[in-house]
Scaffold this motif. Structure first.
Motif, PDB file in Angstrom:
ATOM      1  N   ASP A  36       0.852  -1.145   0.074  1.00 49.32           N
ATOM      2  CA  ASP A  36      -0.038  -0.071  -0.044  1.00 49.32           C
ATOM      3  C   ASP A  36       0.898   1.309   0.085  1.00 49.32           C
ATOM      4  O   ASP A  36       0.441   2.271  -0.719  1.00 49.32           O
ATOM      5  CB  ASP A  36      -1.007   0.010   1.130  1.00 49.32           C
ATOM      6  CG  ASP A  36      -1.816  -1.155   1.267  1.00 49.32           C
ATOM      7  OD1 ASP A  36      -2.254  -1.466   0.240  1.00 49.32           O
ATOM      8  OD2 ASP A  36      -2.459  -1.787   2.217  1.00 49.32           O
ATOM      9  N   TYR A  37       2.004   1.295   0.878  1.00 49.89           N
ATOM     10  CA  TYR A  37       2.846   2.479   0.862  1.00 49.89           C
ATOM     11  C   TYR A  37       3.553   2.752  -0.513  1.00 49.89           C
ATOM     12  O   TYR A  37       3.471   3.755  -0.976  1.00 49.89           O
ATOM     13  CB  TYR A  37       3.884   2.101   1.891  1.00 49.89           C
ATOM     14  CG  TYR A  37       4.694   3.585   2.281  1.00 49.89           C
ATOM     15  CD1 TYR A  37       4.145   4.269   3.138  1.00 49.89           C
ATOM     16  CD2 TYR A  37       5.847   3.715   1.410  1.00 49.89           C
ATOM     17  CE1 TYR A  37       4.701   5.478   3.389  1.00 49.89           C
ATOM     18  CE2 TYR A  37       6.600   4.995   1.806  1.00 49.89           C
ATOM     19  CZ  TYR A  37       6.012   5.710   2.966  1.00 49.89           C
ATOM     20  OH  TYR A  37       6.586   6.905   3.204  1.00 49.89           O
ATOM     21  N   LEU A  50      10.575   0.243  -8.079  1.00 45.68           N
ATOM     22  CA  LEU A  50      10.544   0.026  -6.562  1.00 45.68           C
ATOM     23  C   LEU A  50       9.703  -1.563  -6.383  1.00 45.68           C
ATOM     24  O   LEU A  50       8.592  -1.594  -6.975  1.00 45.68           O
ATOM     25  CB  LEU A  50       9.729   1.039  -5.795  1.00 45.68           C
ATOM     26  CG  LEU A  50      10.440   2.437  -5.821  1.00 45.68           C
ATOM     27  CD1 LEU A  50       9.675   3.387  -4.889  1.00 45.68           C
ATOM     28  CD2 LEU A  50      11.828   2.570  -5.462  1.00 45.68           C
ATOM     29  N   SER A  51      10.330  -2.354  -5.825  1.00 42.61           N
ATOM     30  CA  SER A  51       9.782  -3.554  -5.194  1.00 42.61           C
ATOM     31  C   SER A  51       9.944  -3.731  -3.714  1.00 42.61           C
ATOM     32  O   SER A  51      10.897  -3.613  -3.011  1.00 42.61           O
ATOM     33  CB  SER A  51      10.512  -4.684  -5.843  1.00 42.61           C
ATOM     34  OG  SER A  51      11.683  -4.854  -5.805  1.00 42.61           O
ATOM     35  N   GLY A  52       8.788  -4.242  -3.147  1.00 45.42           N
ATOM     36  CA  GLY A  52       8.787  -4.306  -1.828  1.00 45.42           C
ATOM     37  C   GLY A  52       8.573  -5.577  -1.049  1.00 45.42           C
ATOM     38  O   GLY A  52       8.176  -6.535  -1.644  1.00 45.42           O
ATOM     39  N   ARG A  53       9.346  -5.665   0.149  1.00 46.52           N
ATOM     40  CA  ARG A  53       8.990  -6.888   1.080  1.00 46.52           C
ATOM     41  C   ARG A  53       8.839  -6.330   2.567  1.00 46.52           C
ATOM     42  O   ARG A  53       9.605  -5.693   3.048  1.00 46.52           O
ATOM     43  CB  ARG A  53      10.329  -7.694   0.940  1.00 46.52           C
ATOM     44  CG  ARG A  53      10.136  -9.004   1.757  1.00 46.52           C
ATOM     45  CD  ARG A  53      11.192  -9.736   1.519  1.00 46.52           C
ATOM     46  NE  ARG A  53      11.668 -10.883   2.659  1.00 46.52           N
ATOM     47  CZ  ARG A  53      12.476 -11.747   2.915  1.00 46.52           C
ATOM     48  NH1 ARG A  53      13.618 -11.563   1.951  1.00 46.52           N
ATOM     49  NH2 ARG A  53      12.699 -12.387   3.774  1.00 46.52           N
ATOM     50  N   GLY A 126       1.688  17.832   7.695  1.00 52.27           N
ATOM     51  CA  GLY A 126       3.115  17.986   7.616  1.00 52.27           C
ATOM     52  C   GLY A 126       3.854  16.401   7.798  1.00 52.27           C
ATOM     53  O   GLY A 126       5.035  16.608   8.054  1.00 52.27           O
ATOM     54  N   TYR A 127       3.262  15.572   7.106  1.00 53.13           N
ATOM     55  CA  TYR A 127       3.748  14.222   7.241  1.00 53.13           C
ATOM     56  C   TYR A 127       5.207  14.303   6.554  1.00 53.13           C
ATOM     57  O   TYR A 127       5.177  14.900   5.124  1.00 53.13           O
ATOM     58  CB  TYR A 127       2.893  13.159   6.405  1.00 53.13           C
ATOM     59  CG  TYR A 127       3.398  11.889   6.404  1.00 53.13           C
ATOM     60  CD1 TYR A 127       4.042  11.198   7.231  1.00 53.13           C
ATOM     61  CD2 TYR A 127       3.423  11.196   5.136  1.00 53.13           C
ATOM     62  CE1 TYR A 127       4.753   9.854   6.889  1.00 53.13           C
ATOM     63  CE2 TYR A 127       4.021   9.897   4.718  1.00 53.13           C
ATOM     64  CZ  TYR A 127       4.465   9.338   5.897  1.00 53.13           C
ATOM     65  OH  TYR A 127       5.094   8.092   5.231  1.00 53.13           O
ATOM     66  N   ASP A 128       6.423  13.843   7.219  1.00 54.13           N
ATOM     67  CA  ASP A 128       7.634  14.126   6.384  1.00 54.13           C
ATOM     68  C   ASP A 128       7.865  12.731   5.715  1.00 54.13           C
ATOM     69  O   ASP A 128       9.005  12.678   5.198  1.00 54.13           O
ATOM     70  CB  ASP A 128       8.657  14.374   7.490  1.00 54.13           C
ATOM     71  CG  ASP A 128       8.739  13.539   8.671  1.00 54.13           C
ATOM     72  OD1 ASP A 128       7.460  12.990   9.330  1.00 54.13           O
ATOM     73  OD2 ASP A 128       9.664  13.179   9.313  1.00 54.13           O
ATOM     74  N   GLY A 129       7.406  11.849   5.813  1.00 58.43           N
ATOM     75  CA  GLY A 129       7.712  10.454   5.501  1.00 58.43           C
ATOM     76  C   GLY A 129       7.838  10.270   3.895  1.00 58.43           C
ATOM     77  O   GLY A 129       8.860   9.639   3.448  1.00 58.43           O
ATOM     78  N   LEU A 130       6.993  10.870   3.212  1.00 58.28           N
ATOM     79  CA  LEU A 130       6.918  10.775   1.908  1.00 58.28           C
ATOM     80  C   LEU A 130       8.352  11.545   1.335  1.00 58.28           C
ATOM     81  O   LEU A 130       8.898  11.022   0.125  1.00 58.28           O
ATOM     82  CB  LEU A 130       5.605  11.501   1.022  1.00 58.28           C
ATOM     83  CG  LEU A 130       4.536  10.406   0.899  1.00 58.28           C
ATOM     84  CD1 LEU A 130       3.373  11.273   0.558  1.00 58.28           C
ATOM     85  CD2 LEU A 130       4.701   9.202   0.462  1.00 58.28           C
ATOM     86  N   ARG A 131       8.481  12.640   1.701  1.00 56.49           N
ATOM     87  CA  ARG A 131       9.747  13.229   1.324  1.00 56.49           C
ATOM     88  C   ARG A 131      10.925  12.736   1.599  1.00 56.49           C
ATOM     89  O   ARG A 131      11.800  12.417   0.968  1.00 56.49           O
ATOM     90  CB  ARG A 131       9.541  14.838   1.820  1.00 56.49           C
ATOM     91  CG  ARG A 131      10.930  15.700   1.332  1.00 56.49           C
ATOM     92  CD  ARG A 131      10.965  16.850   1.873  1.00 56.49           C
ATOM     93  NE  ARG A 131      12.075  17.857   1.249  1.00 56.49           N
ATOM     94  CZ  ARG A 131      12.298  18.306   0.030  1.00 56.49           C
ATOM     95  NH1 ARG A 131      10.959  18.473  -0.765  1.00 56.49           N
ATOM     96  NH2 ARG A 131      13.178  18.984  -0.217  1.00 56.49           N
ATOM     97  N   ASN A 132      11.123  12.174   2.813  1.00 57.57           N
ATOM     98  CA  ASN A 132      12.205  11.448   3.310  1.00 57.57           C
ATOM     99  C   ASN A 132      12.375  10.093   2.432  1.00 57.57           C
ATOM    100  O   ASN A 132      13.360   9.905   2.222  1.00 57.57           O
ATOM    101  CB  ASN A 132      12.084  10.950   4.889  1.00 57.57           C
ATOM    102  CG  ASN A 132      12.388  12.187   5.751  1.00 57.57           C
ATOM    103  OD1 ASN A 132      12.789  13.201   5.375  1.00 57.57           O
ATOM    104  ND2 ASN A 132      12.074  11.915   6.987  1.00 57.57           N
TER     105      ASN A 132
END
Length: 327
Positions: A36-37, A50-53, A126-132
């Motif tokens: 989902d992310y 991008l591939s995720g686990r 102000g979620y910083d996660g997407l920019r990080n």
């Protein structure tokens, strides 16, 4: 032009957290699954495949050997995979520096490995996660990142794993480095390094060990007595890190008890400092006591290095001190 292929290994934390309100104070870490992310990240238009686990989806306060073992195996697989150009690890910020340092000591510097987190949950103002995360993709996509060991990306800055530390409980500028501040500046569209790679082509410093030895951290305070100092020490204890006052100092009665443990039981004793910054240098008494000085490492990182040194069978104090001296 072929996109950079990046493997994303998720462990949870605030970057995957949900508060249920854009202005709530409390939230639950590790709520968003990596699939989902990455679907959400896909809207950013990043120039990477991008591939995720999902390794775990927990608060980083709960990170420990079980997660570390699986995470290390996954990174090792990705490093050997010709279809992977770089690795990103999403992680909670509370213990991020410990995981990053452990990985830095036990991985070769052959591909970029970047650890990233966030200080605000995904539904907060102000979620910083997407920019990080976008910044982490920029770093992991740069071949020049490979010779710098494990890197940490937070707040538009790139840190070396040995230097990085969390210094604030709130705010997006919660991380800094010591003794080196940041080693680069990054945005989703730019990256600037402050010097050449320092680990190009180097193998891992330590082999991975699934069963790291017991090494507690003892926090020194005014009026501490030997009983309080040794209450965390058991028969399985192989090393002790002192979070000492000032430059790794402790009450004389505590010192005498640790000298006894060192000389009678062979327990490794490393002196670090509870102060936020500063070097803990060797002093003449260390030779007599059989102690080592943690130098620039804070207590939690001194513990990680002590565990690896003990697990590797290193017993020579000069060699141990050289490992703490670092670079």
């Amino acid at each position: 032009m072929t996109s950079t292929r990046i493997t994303v290994l998720a462990t949870g934390g605030t970057i995957a957290g949900i508060a249920g309100s854009a202005i709530a104070k409390d939230y639950r870490a590790g709520q968003i699954e990596i699939g989902d992310y990455l679907e959400k990240v896909g809207a950013l238009g990043l120039e990477a495949e991008l591939s995720g686990r999902q390794i775990a989806n927990i608060d980083s306060a709960d990170i420990g050997p079980q997660v570390w073992n699986e995470l290390h195996r996954a990174i090792d697989d990705a490093l050997k995979d010709d279809g992977c150009d770089g690795i990103i690890v999403t992680h909670g910020t509370d213990t991020l520096e410990e995981t990053a340092f452990l990985l830095d000591l036990t991985l070769p510097a052959t591909k970029p490995v970047v650890v990233v987190g966030a200080m605000r949950p995904a539904d907060a103002v102000g979620y910083d996660g997407l920019r990080n995360f976008a910044n982490a993709v920029r770093v992991a996509s740069d071949p020049d990142a490979a010779g710098r060991g494990v890197l940490v990306v937070m707040g538009d800055r790139v840190f070396g794993a040995r230097d990085v530390r969390k210094v604030r409980t709130r705010g997006t500028d919660a991380f800094r480095g010591f003794p080196r501040e940041s080693v680069g500046l990054v945005t989703p569209s730019s990256l600037e390094w402050f010097g050449a790679p320092w680990r190009s082509g180097e193998p891992a410093q330590f082999e991975w060990d699934d069963n790291l030895p017991a090494v507690p951290v003892i926090y020194v305070y005014a009026g501490m007595d030997p009983v309080a100092a040794t209450c965390m020490i058991g028969p399985e204890t192989r090393g002790i890190v002192i979070a000492g006052v000032g430059e790794g100092n402790m009450p004389e009665s505590v010192r005498r008890e640790l000298v006894r443990l060192r000389k009678e039981d062979g327990v490794l004793v490393a002196r670090a400092s509870r102060a936020d910054e500063g070097l803990v240098d060797r002093e003449p008494e260390d030779d007599v006591n059989g102690f080592v000085a943690a130098r620039a490492l804070n207590p939690q990182k001194a513990r990680i290095l002590s565990q690896l040194l003990i697990a590797s069978g290193t017993t020579d104090l000069k060699e141990i001190q050289q490992a703490f001296d670092g670079r």
